[in-house]
Scaffold this active site. Structure first.
Site, mmCIF file in Angstrom:
data_model
loop_
_atom_site.group_PDB
_atom_site.id
_atom_site.type_symbol
_atom_site.label_atom_id
_atom_site.label_comp_id
_atom_site.label_asym_id
_atom_site.label_seq_id
_atom_site.Cartn_x
_atom_site.Cartn_y
_atom_site.Cartn_z
ATOM 1 N N LYS A 195 2.243 9.225 6.729
ATOM 2 C CA LYS A 195 2.905 7.992 6.767
ATOM 3 C C LYS A 195 1.897 6.958 7.159
ATOM 4 C CE LYS A 195 6.574 6.190 10.064
ATOM 5 N NZ LYS A 195 7.598 6.574 11.196
ATOM 6 N N LYS A 248 5.260 9.129 2.894
ATOM 7 C CA LYS A 248 6.190 8.075 3.366
ATOM 8 C C LYS A 248 5.432 6.768 3.194
ATOM 9 C CE LYS A 248 9.211 6.098 6.714
ATOM 10 N NZ LYS A 248 9.493 6.289 8.102
#
Ligand code: PBG
Length: 320
Positions: A195, A248
């Site tokens: 992330k 992400k």
């Protein structure tokens, strides 16, 4: 054999042939729709920076989830906006917290729907950081304790998949241990493994009311310049027990999705984040893009890059 024996256009010439040879599909089972739940009854608060997305009270959340399920959607990802925030983010792990409440209602009303719960504290802390602070910094190991508690509260409520998104070292191990000890050996962990500290989360922080009160998240989320580090994050999370790993954001990180897919043998998820959604919506509202075609192209690209699952705010529009 090259031209003229080979003509690439032969396979594109008509839709009958063309559609049979499509390499990448966007089956509804691949999609996960994020939903935001807030306290109250009959409450629908539109999120201005994300047209078409709302914060919903539990009763309206059930309606929305039911309607998505009728459209063929199989999975949702739940975020909570608590009644009150405090320094420890206690709204996240309270068994009466907004997410456990919502999960219980969802599992009661729509048992066929897969419920994934985001596990993070930025929506629940008064300072907006993703855990417990000590001396202005995120205290990793103190945060692991509340991560374990939150995972248990979500599992007890009936969550099928726990999805920790805080990028805290050791979070997967802490959750696996807590779940196993609590009798939830079969609950799945989907780790937000790679992330990035991304500008594309901007609209989400409005949606979840989770912007940090000071500083940023760069001491826990990754530097967008790094790819090798993402692979290391993914390896570690798998060693700790992640069942599914996520990359992400998605669109600016297609290379990472592809490399993770090739390197690992676990299912890979991609999160098509708020900013990616809002860009498309804004351009479409201006008449600058054909929204439906753009969305299909984006989601197909994520599948082609290697995503087995796609978390996307476009799910409803795609299926409707
Ligand atoms: C919570 C969390 C965030 C997102 C998902 N979980 C925000 C953040 O890290 O700041 C972003 C989702 C999106 O932008 O759609 N930590």
């Amino acid at each position: 054999m090259a031209f003229p024996a080979t003509r690439m256009r032969r396979l594109r010439m008509n839709p009958l042939v063309r559609s049979r040879l499509e390499e990448t599909d966007l089956a509804p089972r691949r999609l996960i729709a994020p939903l935001f739940v807030r306290p109250g009854r009959r409450e629908r608060r539109p999120i201005p920076s994300m047209p078409g997305q709302d914060q919903l009270s539990v009763d309206l959340l059930i309606q929305e989830a039911r309607s998505l399920s009728r459209l063929g959607l199989r999975s949702i990802l739940l975020f909570g906006i608590p009644e009150r925030k405090d320094a420890a983010g206690s709204g996240a792990y309270s068994p009466r917290g907004i997410v456990p409440q919502a999960v219980r209602a969802l599992k009661n009303e729509i048992p066929e729907l897969l419920v994934v719960t985001d596990l993070c504290f930025c929506e629940y802390t008064s300072h907006g950081h993703c855990g417990i602070l000590k001396g202005g910094e995120l205290d990793n190991d103190a945060t692991l304790e509340i991560i374990a508690k939150t995972a248990l509260a979500q599992a007890r409520a009936g969550a099928d998949i726990i999805a920790p998104s805080g990028m805290i070292d050791g979070m997967i191990r802490a959750i696996r241990q807590a779940l196993d000890k609590g009798g939830f050996r079969d609950r799945v962990i989907m780790s937000y493994a790679a992330k990035y500290a991304s500008a594309f989360y901007g609209p989400f922080r409005d949606a979840a009311e989770s912007a940090p009160a000071f500083g940023d998240r760069r001491s826990y989320q990754m530097n967008p310049a790094n790819a090798e580090e993402a692979l290391r994050e993914v390896d570690l999370d798998i060693q700790e027990g992640a069942d599914i790993v996520m990359v992400k954001p998605a669109l600016a990180y297609l290379d990472i999705i592809r490399r993770v897919k090739e390197r690992t043998h676990v299912p890979v998820a991609a999160y098509n984040v708020s900013g990616e959604y809002s860009m498309v919506k804004a351009a479409a509202q201006n008449g600058w893009l054909d929204e439906a075609r753009t969305v299909r192209e984006i989601l197909t690209a994520l599948r082609r890059a290697g995503a087995d699952l796609i978390i996307t705010y476009h799910a409803r529009d795609l299926l409707a």
